[in-house]
Design a protein around this motif. Structure first.
Motif, PDB file in Angstrom:
ATOM      1  N   GLY A  70     -20.393 -94.180  35.855  1.00 54.80           N
ATOM      2  CA  GLY A  70     -21.581 -93.778  35.110  1.00 54.80           C
ATOM      3  C   GLY A  70     -22.844 -94.494  35.510  1.00 54.80           C
ATOM      4  O   GLY A  70     -23.861 -94.379  34.813  1.00 54.80           O
ATOM      5  N   GLN A  71     -22.835 -95.232  36.623  1.00 56.73           N
ATOM      6  CA  GLN A  71     -23.992 -96.031  37.035  1.00 56.73           C
ATOM      7  C   GLN A  71     -24.295 -95.816  38.519  1.00 56.73           C
ATOM      8  O   GLN A  71     -23.390 -95.619  39.336  1.00 56.73           O
ATOM      9  CB  GLN A  71     -23.714 -97.533  36.803  1.00 56.73           C
ATOM     10  N   PRO A 102     -18.189 -88.126  30.850  1.00 59.14           N
ATOM     11  CA  PRO A 102     -18.027 -89.549  30.532  1.00 59.14           C
ATOM     12  C   PRO A 102     -18.042 -90.405  31.796  1.00 59.14           C
ATOM     13  O   PRO A 102     -17.695 -89.927  32.883  1.00 59.14           O
ATOM     14  CB  PRO A 102     -16.649 -89.587  29.847  1.00 59.14           C
ATOM     15  N   PRO A 103     -18.442 -91.672  31.677  1.00 61.03           N
ATOM     16  CA  PRO A 103     -18.478 -92.564  32.850  1.00 61.03           C
ATOM     17  C   PRO A 103     -17.128 -92.607  33.561  1.00 61.03           C
ATOM     18  O   PRO A 103     -16.073 -92.697  32.929  1.00 61.03           O
ATOM     19  CB  PRO A 103     -18.828 -93.924  32.237  1.00 61.03           C
ATOM     20  N   ALA A 131     -25.071 -86.653  35.447  1.00 61.50           N
ATOM     21  CA  ALA A 131     -24.680 -88.028  35.106  1.00 61.50           C
ATOM     22  C   ALA A 131     -24.413 -88.207  33.623  1.00 61.50           C
ATOM     23  O   ALA A 131     -23.542 -89.000  33.227  1.00 61.50           O
ATOM     24  CB  ALA A 131     -25.762 -89.005  35.572  1.00 61.50           C
ATOM     25  N   GLU A 132     -25.147 -87.475  32.783  1.00 62.05           N
ATOM     26  CA  GLU A 132     -24.966 -87.609  31.342  1.00 62.05           C
ATOM     27  C   GLU A 132     -24.046 -86.542  30.753  1.00 62.05           C
ATOM     28  O   GLU A 132     -23.785 -86.548  29.547  1.00 62.05           O
ATOM     29  CB  GLU A 132     -26.332 -87.537  30.644  1.00 62.05           C
ATOM     30  N   VAL A 133     -23.552 -85.635  31.582  1.00 55.35           N
ATOM     31  CA  VAL A 133     -22.700 -84.556  31.075  1.00 55.35           C
ATOM     32  C   VAL A 133     -21.270 -85.037  30.878  1.00 55.35           C
ATOM     33  O   VAL A 133     -20.627 -84.745  29.866  1.00 55.35           O
ATOM     34  CB  VAL A 133     -22.741 -83.345  32.026  1.00 55.35           C
ATOM     35  N   GLU A 190     -27.413 -86.626  39.743  1.00 56.02           N
ATOM     36  CA  GLU A 190     -28.493 -86.943  38.809  1.00 56.02           C
ATOM     37  C   GLU A 190     -28.487 -85.985  37.618  1.00 56.02           C
ATOM     38  O   GLU A 190     -28.679 -86.393  36.467  1.00 56.02           O
ATOM     39  CB  GLU A 190     -29.846 -86.871  39.525  1.00 56.02           C
TER      40      GLU A 190
END
Length: 502
Positions: free
Chosen positions: A32-33, A215-216, A211-213, A208
């Motif tokens: 997630g980073q 889980p990490p 990335a938030e869709v 990009e």
């Protein structure tokens, strides 16, 4: 687009627009980073239409690959237990985001891989459709009950494999990046992607967006070339590898996967035939021959029908009509120009390879009917452009009739005897697609039965249908994609027997 510069004719300046939409995170992504990239080795992303540098990107070393795979492995237990409809909802959200940014993604890919921007819009739509399709199949990941005859309960269940490595090529980078995560994620696996070193930027933009869709750790990406891919394939915590690439790349994956018995799904090369019978609809067959060669992509497609078998009774007239149509429909141009119908080859290596095959064909006695050189247009001087090229008088044993050029080179072969024709059609190491043109129903079906290929068109070419299994015979691959079969490729079956004895 309010801040975008305009050209003298009032159109948006594509160079300025491109600078605004490029990914801003030019590094690896896992857990997630966006990750720091130590080390001096870099990839240079080059615009094949102009030779200009688009970006410098880091190369993942073994330790970065290890970190990405371990992040995916850590995320796997929770993701595999996520309710199927929740996974499906995330895949559909990804499809929505892709459609919202389709025009920008197409422009990034046009600049990065050399394919025309107008055509690349379809790649974004295909990728979004694949995400939606596999989202709709999540409830099909199920088993069955089996009769035992002894009163016990015997049933099966399908379970995900674990960490899936997805490696894909430069000809449709965004379509593969977005579309090929769909099946493994739907099945409950986590994914580590390695985009093509020649055109990685659209994949970074995809990450990009997504990335938030997820889980990490569910979706991860490492950048690099052959060594990075080899480290990813060999990692002991990678359970399966999905590769789209060349036959040598497929062999390398199989060899590396053998040690840990990893599951492999391989979509490899093609030396595909288009067979035209004398009773075929002439005009439609000519159009099909041009379309099937995929000159839009400079022939850089595993499904390109690069061997055109014409019956002797129509050969000369067909060749003339073919050359005329090619000249009208396909003239190389800057890939980011919406008017361009044929772009550039993806890299200098691909450009040199195609020119070398053209040279070999001439040495072996083939007749150059058209093309065969860099265009004379001075605006294309710095790009990797080759005119659409057609060879006639090609024999089945010539290298351009046996080996995959992966460039804008079409070989025309004349035939008269059907048995000899099918011997030549099947006389290559590949077996991905075949296109058959005839009005006769019996001829169509009997020829389809006799050709050694996994995907057959009759009176059509190049079309793909979501849900129809795509894959090849012989060295063209292993497994099937674009269908329920692809979903099941990323699962394994567990059998459970429950004794009912008291």
């Amino acid at each position: 687009m309010s801040d975008t510069k305009l050209t003298s004719n009032g159109e948006p300046d594509l160079v300025d627009r491109l600078s605004q939409i490029m990914p801003t995170r030019l590094t690896h992504f896992w857990a997630g980073q966006w990750q720091p990239a130590p080390g001096a080795e870099v990839l240079e992303a080059i615009n094949p239409s102009t030779g200009e540098r688009l970006a410098s990107l880091p190369v993942a070393q073994a330790e970065q690959v290890d970190a990405a795979v371990r992040a995916a492995d850590d995320a796997f237990p929770a993701w595999s237990r996520t309710p199927p409809l929740e996974r499906a909802s995330m895949l559909r959200r990804a499809a929505v985001l892709i459609r919202e940014h389709a025009a920008d993604l197409a422009l990034i890919d046009a600049a990065g891989c050399g394919n025309p921007v107008k055509a690349m819009l379809f790649d974004a739509e295909i990728a979004a459709t694949q995400l939606e399709y596999f989202a709709g199949l999540v409830l099909e990941i199920k088993g069955e009950t089996l009769p035992t005859g002894n009163g016990s309960l015997n049933y099966t269940k399908r379970e995900p494999l674990g960490v899936v490595a997805r490696i894909f090529p430069f000809n449709h980078p965004f379509m593969f990046a977005a579309g090929k995560i769909a099946a493994p994620l739907a099945a409950g696996n986590t994914v580590v992607m390695k985009p093509p070193e020649q055109a990685p930027l659209s994949t970074l933009r995809l990450v990009e967006l997504l990335a938030e869709v997820f889980p990490p750790g569910v979706l991860n990406c490492v950048l690099g070339g052959r060594d990075t891919g080899a480290a990813l394939v060999a990692h002991p915590k990678v359970a399966a590898i999905g590769l789209i690439g060349s036959v040598p790349a497929g062999r390398a994956v199989l060899a590396a996967a053998a040690h840990d018995m990893k599951h492999t799904l391989l979509e490899l090369g093609g030396k595909n035939a288009m067979i035209v019978y004398p009773d075929a609809d002439f005009d439609k067959a000519v159009a099909g021959a041009v379309r099937g060669m995929n000159f839009t992509w400079c022939g850089q497609s595993c499904g390109s029908t690069s061997r055109l078998f014409l019956h002797e009774s129509i050969h000369d007239r067909f060749v003339q009509a073919l050359i005329t149509r090619v000249a009208i429909e396909h003239r190389p141009g800057i890939a980011t120009d919406p008017a361009t119908t044929m772009g550039a080859l993806a890299s200098e290596a691909q450009y040199r390879r195609s020119l070398e095959y053209i040279k070999i064909a001439l040495q072996e006695g083939a007749n150059l009917a058209c093309g065969g050189k860099h265009p004379e247009d001075p605006t294309l001087k710095q790009g990797y452009f080759i005119e659409p090229t057609v060879f006639t008088e090609v024999r089945p044993d010539m290298r351009i009739a046996q080996e995959e050029v992966f460039g804008p080179v079409l070989s025309v072969l004349k035939w008269s005897d059907e048995d000899e024709l099918l011997c030549a059609v099947n006389g290559v190491d590949f077996g991905l697609t075949t296109s058959i043109w005839t009005r006769d129903l019996v001829t169509a079906h009997s020829t389809a039965d006799r050709v050694q290929a996994g995907y057959i068109w009759i009176n059509d070419c190049s079309s793909h249908f979501i849900g129809a299994p795509f894959g090849g015979y012989k060295r063209s691959g292993k497994g099937r994609e674009e269908s329920r079969d692809e979903l099941f490729e990323f699962t394994q079956i567990k059998n459970i027997n429950v004794s009912m004895a008291r």
